[in-house]
Enzyme design. Structure first.
Site, PDB file in Angstrom:
ATOM      1  N   HIS A 185      38.432  40.198  47.673  1.00  0.00           N
ATOM      2  CA  HIS A 185      38.950  40.117  46.260  1.00  0.00           C
ATOM      3  C   HIS A 185      40.439  39.364  46.262  1.00  0.00           C
ATOM      4  CE1 HIS A 185      40.091  41.636  42.087  1.00  0.00           C
ATOM      5  NE2 HIS A 185      41.262  41.150  42.429  1.00  0.00           N
ATOM      6  N   GLU A 186      41.307  39.954  47.206  1.00  0.00           N
ATOM      7  CA  GLU A 186      42.695  39.567  47.455  1.00  0.00           C
ATOM      8  C   GLU A 186      42.612  38.119  48.167  1.00  0.00           C
ATOM      9  OE1 GLU A 186      44.820  40.575  45.726  1.00  0.00           O
ATOM     10  OE2 GLU A 186      43.893  42.472  45.243  1.00  0.00           O
ATOM     11  N   HIS A 220      41.802  35.076  45.920  1.00  0.00           N
ATOM     12  CA  HIS A 220      43.064  34.722  44.996  1.00  0.00           C
ATOM     13  C   HIS A 220      43.723  33.827  45.596  1.00  0.00           C
ATOM     14  CE1 HIS A 220      42.879  37.463  41.671  1.00  0.00           C
ATOM     15  NE2 HIS A 220      42.949  38.670  42.307  1.00  0.00           N
TER      16      HIS A 220
END
Length: 93
Positions: A23-24, A27
């Site tokens: 998820h990170e 980004h």
């Protein structure tokens, strides 16, 4: 720069490594590929989650999180509302 919650990692290792880290990182990749003006969980980020990691683009985790105890410092004065709670951060200033 990525920072991760060590306690969440310790309590949810497998899912944390698979979902939260992806998820990170998604980004960062989305920002590099599409620029800084994209929405944080917009279509570009979702494309990376689905296309690169083959994961659902979940915005939030479902880990159980214990609330931490917050210490307050009470400042007293002679004014009508004489008690003022300060957080440890504010107290340190």
């Amino acid at each position: 720069r990525l920072r991760f919650n060590l306690q969440l990692y310790r309590e949810n290792r497998e899912d944390f490594l698979r979902q939260t880290v992806a998820h990170e990182v998604a980004h960062l990749v989305a920002h590099q590929l599409f620029g800084p003006r994209i929405q944080p969980h917009g279509e570009e980020w979702q494309l990376i989650m689905r296309g690169v990691y083959e994961l659902p683009p979940n915005r939030c985790h479902s880990y159980e999180v214990q609330r931490r105890t917050v210490n307050r410092f009470i400042y007293l004065c002679a004014c009508p509302d004489g008690e003022f709670p300060f957080s440890p951060q504010r107290h340190a200033l």
